[in-house]
Enzyme design. Structure first.
Site, mmCIF file in Angstrom:
data_model
loop_
_atom_site.group_PDB
_atom_site.id
_atom_site.type_symbol
_atom_site.label_atom_id
_atom_site.label_comp_id
_atom_site.label_asym_id
_atom_site.label_seq_id
_atom_site.Cartn_x
_atom_site.Cartn_y
_atom_site.Cartn_z
ATOM 1 N N HIS A 79 -12.266 1.935 4.342
ATOM 2 C CA HIS A 79 -13.621 1.393 4.517
ATOM 3 C C HIS A 79 -14.666 2.484 4.751
ATOM 4 O O HIS A 79 -15.857 2.254 4.575
ATOM 5 C CB HIS A 79 -13.646 0.349 5.640
ATOM 6 C CG HIS A 79 -13.624 0.910 7.025
ATOM 7 N ND1 HIS A 79 -12.476 0.973 7.790
ATOM 8 C CD2 HIS A 79 -14.601 1.435 7.809
ATOM 9 C CE1 HIS A 79 -12.747 1.492 8.969
ATOM 10 N NE2 HIS A 79 -14.041 1.789 9.007
ATOM 11 N N ASP B 227 -6.028 -0.143 4.760
ATOM 12 C CA ASP B 227 -7.301 0.517 5.096
ATOM 13 C C ASP B 227 -7.132 2.026 5.230
ATOM 14 O O ASP B 227 -7.670 2.642 6.159
ATOM 15 C CB ASP B 227 -7.898 -0.070 6.377
ATOM 16 C CG ASP B 227 -9.359 0.353 6.570
ATOM 17 O OD1 ASP B 227 -10.016 0.667 5.563
ATOM 18 O OD2 ASP B 227 -9.818 0.401 7.724
ATOM 19 N N GLY C 142 -17.835 5.236 13.561
ATOM 20 C CA GLY C 142 -17.840 6.649 13.207
ATOM 21 C C GLY C 142 -16.539 7.333 13.548
ATOM 22 O O GLY C 142 -16.181 8.360 12.981
ATOM 23 N N ASN C 143 -15.785 6.759 14.515
ATOM 24 C CA ASN C 143 -14.453 7.270 14.829
ATOM 25 C C ASN C 143 -13.445 6.917 13.744
ATOM 26 O O ASN C 143 -12.368 7.523 13.676
ATOM 27 C CB ASN C 143 -13.945 6.695 16.152
ATOM 28 C CG ASN C 143 -14.306 7.548 17.352
ATOM 29 O OD1 ASN C 143 -15.203 7.211 18.102
ATOM 30 N ND2 ASN C 143 -13.611 8.666 17.510
ATOM 31 N N SER C 144 -13.765 5.924 12.922
ATOM 32 C CA SER C 144 -12.816 5.455 11.917
ATOM 33 C C SER C 144 -12.332 6.604 11.040
ATOM 34 O O SER C 144 -13.132 7.384 10.524
ATOM 35 C CB SER C 144 -13.464 4.390 11.035
ATOM 36 O OG SER C 144 -13.757 3.229 11.766
ATOM 37 N N LEU D 276 8.235 -10.641 -4.077
ATOM 38 C CA LEU D 276 9.152 -11.737 -4.408
ATOM 39 C C LEU D 276 8.420 -12.989 -4.871
ATOM 40 O O LEU D 276 9.006 -13.835 -5.532
ATOM 41 C CB LEU D 276 10.027 -12.081 -3.196
ATOM 42 C CG LEU D 276 11.097 -11.058 -2.815
ATOM 43 C CD1 LEU D 276 11.836 -11.514 -1.558
ATOM 44 C CD2 LEU D 276 12.075 -10.840 -3.966
ATOM 45 N N GLY D 277 7.152 -13.151 -4.495
ATOM 46 C CA GLY D 277 6.392 -14.301 -4.960
ATOM 47 C C GLY D 277 6.614 -15.567 -4.143
ATOM 48 O O GLY D 277 6.752 -16.664 -4.706
#
Length: 347
Positions: free
Chosen positions: A89, A119, A191-193, A248-249
């Site tokens: 992100h 992410d 901002g730490n992300s 596997l669905g």
């Protein structure tokens, strides 16, 4: 004779005083050294970068576009040859990614690949004299261990916050498709992300991902992706350009005694199959909605989360054994794992 005894007593008294003073100084030094995180920060600061992303936005009533800064975040230098881990992100939708290093150098970064379900994203820079971070082992982390979060909150510059590991294996937060978060009370702000979660020896144990907040500010609940998981994702992105997961669905939900009673099921154990993708691997193997899955391969203690993670780690083309119940009849079937289609959760 008395003089000799007095001299010996004085000698022993002075020796005892010296030993006691030495012990006090040692204890003071030991206490002081355990109360500072400076050594851990010093070994990791040059490995954490600030990330600035630019996007092209259309100018109203014009065919022109303008480039604007849309987000700030952090990243961690993983290797000497310039591979950097951050969050998906942080760089999502960016037309240009610029990194600012702790030594004041700035450079453009190439997006190697991203993985939205976890992410995570991998960047690459071409610079000399990079300082890769030392990798830790997130599996050995214990709840209560002290950790540090290093990143670029609010774009003000590199910042260090301290806390503990509050929990491990958080998987029902609703932030990502695949979740296995380390929870911490170290302050993680916007901002730490993409920044570093390190132990007190300065080794990377997680990539800071998100905060749980009603106000947008830190409230003592932050989440980080364990570094063991993140390195697996990074390796797959570098090798394949994407993350290849098994499929596997089927869709499942946790079974229990209340569900079994309400649906008149023969058992409250395992996972209840709620739907099967037509012509998917499970469908072709004979799995039906309403079946109860008791085991996949040798894994019997299944939750919806552990089953999802287990299936995602299977190799496309691999034959997998599934044990279950249909009504009161038990069955064991073999299904051929397929490759997870884009933007689906692996089951």
């Amino acid at each position: 004779m008395n003089f000799v005894i007095s001299r010996n007593s004085l000698t022993w008294a002075l020796l005892g005083l010296w030993l006691g003073t030495t012990l006090l100084f040692w204890q003071f030094y030991r206490t002081e050294s355990t109360q500072t995180f400076a050594n851990a920060v010093a070994t990791t600061a040059d490995s954490v970068v600030n990330i600035y992303t630019l996007t092209n936005q259309p100018v109203p009533f014009s065919s022109k576009q303008k480039q604007t800064i849309t987000s700030l975040g952090s990243g961690v230098i993983i290797s000497k040859d310039g591979y950097i881990l951050t969050n998906h992100h942080v760089i999502q939708g960016a037309s240009e990614v610029i990194l600012s290093l702790n030594d004041k150098r700035q450079t453009k970064a190439k997006i190697v690949g991203t993985d939205a379900p976890t992410d995570l994203a991998v960047l690459k820079v071409d610079l000399n004299d990079l300082t890769p971070i030392q990798l830790g082992n997130s599996e050995t982390l214990r709840v209560g261990d002290q950790i540090l979060a290093i990143g670029n909150p609010f774009g003000i510059g590199q910042t260090v916050t301290a806390g503990i590991v509050s929990a491990k294996g958080r998987d029902s937060i609703g932030l990502n498709v695949y979740e296995n978060f380390i929870q911490t009370d170290a302050a993680i702000n916007p901002g730490n992300s993409g920044g570093a979660l390190v132990d007190l020896s300065g080794k990377l144990v997680g990539i800071s991902s998100a905060i749980y907040s009603s106000t947008g500010g830190s409230q003592g609940i932050g989440f980080a992706t364990p570094i063991n998981d993140a390195i697996d994702i990074m390796t797959s992105i570098i090798k394949n350009g994407t993350v290849i997961r098994g499929y596997l669905g089927i869709q499942v939900q946790q079974n229990n005694e209340q569900v079994a009673q309400a649906l008149n099921l023969p058992s409250g154990q395992g996972l209840l199959v709620t739907s099967v993708t037509p012509l998917g691997p499970a469908d072709e193997a004979g799995i039906q909605a309403g079946d109860i899955i008791l085991a996949i391969e040798t894994q019997t203690n299944l939750s919806a989360h552990t089953a999802q993670k287990l299936v995602s780690q299977l190799t496309p083309g691999e034959r997998v054994s599934i044990k279950g119940l249909r009504g009161t009849q038990s069955f064991i079937i073999k299904a051929t794992v397929d490759k997870l289609p884009a933007m689906q959760a692996a089951h």
